[in-house]
Design a protein around this motif. Structure first.
Motif: not given
Length: 192
Positions: A22-38
């Protein structure tokens, strides 16, 4: 041990691993909404540390979504197994296990990105095996650090190794399918 018992072990092992899935693909969705690079665009040896695909939104949002999905699984399993939750164990321990599996998967994915950048590979470039198994390794390693007995009991001891083998065998197809779907709905730029 008969075939049905082995299938039950495999099914339980997959059930327990679902928060990572669940966490791995949903990270893509959250990353698009909040794109601050690590990595904040920083480099190491002239190459990006992780790249644009690894964001704080993806790490935090994807990890918390995995934990929330795991809590939902625990709620479902409590109907039939109110004390052990199909293998997660006592409630507060299982919250820790969910966090390790979910965030560990994303940390493993970040390690994969780090390795790809060191090898000079661009974001989205194919890296067979690494792409499919970095998050699996991260989930298991992180969980084994904090809950070694739980990992041993559910994925290594006796016939429970069948659950680990099953996850490893199916992960290529699961990862490939998820990426094709993400590509078709516009969440990824490549279908791998």
């Amino acid at each position: 041990m008969d075939f049905v018992e082995i299938l039950a072990i495999i099914g339980t092992g997959l059930w327990l691993f679902l928060p990572a899935l669940i966490s791995n693909p949903t990270a893509v969705i959250w990353g698009k909404k909040f794109p601050a690079k690590i990595d904040g665009g920083r480099t190491l040896g002239g190459k990006r540390i992780f790249g644009d695909g690894k964001t704080w939104g993806g790490l935090i949002g994807g990890g918390l979504t995995g934990v929330a999905g795991g809590l939902l699984l625990i709620g479902i399993s409590s109907i039939w197994d109110p004390e052990n939750y199909f293998g997660y164990g006592p409630f507060w321990a299982n919250v820790g296990i969910l966090a390790c599996i979910s965030f560990g998967a994303l940390l493993g994915d970040m390690c994969g990105a780090f390795i790809k950048r060191r090898l000079g590979m661009d974001r989205g470039q194919k890296a067979p095996i690494l792409d499919q198994y970095d998050f699996v390794a991260g989930a298991f390693i992180c969980t084994a650090i904090f809950f070694p007995n739980w990992v041993y009991a559910h994925y290594i001891e006796g016939w429970h190794i069948a659950a680990l083998i099953f996850i490893i065998v199916i992960m290529y197809a699961v990862h490939r399918t998820a990426n094709i779907v993400a590509y078709k709905i516009g969440l990824k730029n490549e279908p791998w």
